[in-house]
Design a protein around this motif. Structure first.
Motif, PDB file in Angstrom:
ATOM      1  N   LEU A 115      39.427  32.825  -0.466  1.00  0.00           N
ATOM      2  CA  LEU A 115      39.456  34.019   0.378  1.00  0.00           C
ATOM      3  C   LEU A 115      38.185  34.840   0.224  1.00  0.00           C
ATOM      4  O   LEU A 115      37.642  35.353   1.199  1.00  0.00           O
ATOM      5  CB  LEU A 115      40.684  34.870   0.062  1.00  0.00           C
ATOM      6  CG  LEU A 115      42.009  34.294   0.554  1.00  0.00           C
ATOM      7  CD1 LEU A 115      43.178  35.057  -0.050  1.00  0.00           C
ATOM      8  CD2 LEU A 115      42.075  34.318   2.067  1.00  0.00           C
TER       9      LEU A 115
ATOM     10  N   SER B 119      43.499  30.356  -2.518  1.00  0.00           N
ATOM     11  CA  SER B 119      43.073  30.930  -3.798  1.00  0.00           C
ATOM     12  C   SER B 119      42.198  32.157  -3.537  1.00  0.00           C
ATOM     13  O   SER B 119      41.521  32.239  -2.503  1.00  0.00           O
ATOM     14  CB  SER B 119      42.286  29.901  -4.610  1.00  0.00           C
ATOM     15  OG  SER B 119      41.020  29.675  -4.004  1.00  0.00           O
ATOM     16  N   PRO B 120      42.194  33.099  -4.479  1.00  0.00           N
ATOM     17  CA  PRO B 120      41.304  34.264  -4.327  1.00  0.00           C
ATOM     18  C   PRO B 120      39.844  33.864  -4.142  1.00  0.00           C
ATOM     19  O   PRO B 120      39.109  34.518  -3.413  1.00  0.00           O
ATOM     20  CB  PRO B 120      41.518  35.048  -5.624  1.00  0.00           C
ATOM     21  CG  PRO B 120      42.910  34.697  -6.036  1.00  0.00           C
ATOM     22  CD  PRO B 120      43.066  33.242  -5.650  1.00  0.00           C
TER      23      PRO B 120
ATOM     24  N   ARG C 181      52.328  34.940  -3.360  1.00  0.00           N
ATOM     25  CA  ARG C 181      50.882  34.732  -3.498  1.00  0.00           C
ATOM     26  C   ARG C 181      50.139  35.473  -2.380  1.00  0.00           C
ATOM     27  O   ARG C 181      49.118  36.103  -2.612  1.00  0.00           O
ATOM     28  CB  ARG C 181      50.550  33.247  -3.448  1.00  0.00           C
ATOM     29  CG  ARG C 181      49.063  32.982  -3.687  1.00  0.00           C
ATOM     30  CD  ARG C 181      48.719  31.509  -3.611  1.00  0.00           C
ATOM     31  NE  ARG C 181      49.573  30.728  -4.486  1.00  0.00           N
ATOM     32  CZ  ARG C 181      49.794  29.436  -4.313  1.00  0.00           C
ATOM     33  NH1 ARG C 181      49.230  28.778  -3.304  1.00  0.00           N
ATOM     34  NH2 ARG C 181      50.576  28.771  -5.137  1.00  0.00           N
TER      35      ARG C 181
ATOM     36  N   ASN D 223      47.412  38.394  -2.858  1.00  0.00           N
ATOM     37  CA  ASN D 223      46.054  38.322  -2.276  1.00  0.00           C
ATOM     38  C   ASN D 223      45.743  39.550  -1.430  1.00  0.00           C
ATOM     39  O   ASN D 223      44.628  40.047  -1.435  1.00  0.00           O
ATOM     40  CB  ASN D 223      45.905  37.050  -1.433  1.00  0.00           C
ATOM     41  CG  ASN D 223      45.766  35.814  -2.281  1.00  0.00           C
ATOM     42  OD1 ASN D 223      45.411  35.882  -3.446  1.00  0.00           O
ATOM     43  ND2 ASN D 223      46.083  34.662  -1.701  1.00  0.00           N
TER      44      ASN D 223
END
Length: 101
Positions: free
Chosen positions: A69, A65-66, A95, A99
């Motif tokens: 990260l 997930s952002p 995805r 990202n």
């Protein structure tokens, strides 16, 4: 050279996705040393990989997930992202691409 032209005197922040060095990579470019050679010690290079190893600074999945990260890499944007031979192995390449963007 293009990155250097855009950066001016500011130190570039560089991310290499899939940075772990393997024996089979002996003929591949060593991006960390190329960036260091071009920009010197002022370059901020981060190697990201799923597994710990040589040339890895952060262990994390580019498909995370952002939020994950961001917690691992910080919120500042990267000036250059190097991603060679990675997306075809990612569980969720769209995805991962998002990202990176």
């Amino acid at each position: 050279d293009r990155l250097a032209g855009e950066m001016g005197r500011r130190a570039p922040r560089v991310l290499q996705v899939g940075s772990r060095t393997l024996l089979s990579d002996r003929n591949e470019r060593n991006w960390r040393s190329l960036i260091a050679k071009r920009f010197g010690a002022r370059a901020r290079f981060t190697g990201l990989d799923l597994l710990d190893g040589t040339n890895v600074d952060v262990v994390c999945d580019i498909c995370s997930s952002p939020r994950t990260l961001g917690a691992k890499l910080g919120q500042d944007p990267f000036d250059l992202v190097i991603c060679c031979h990675v997306l075809e192995h990612a569980r969720h390449p769209a995805r991962a691409s998002g990202n990176i963007e």
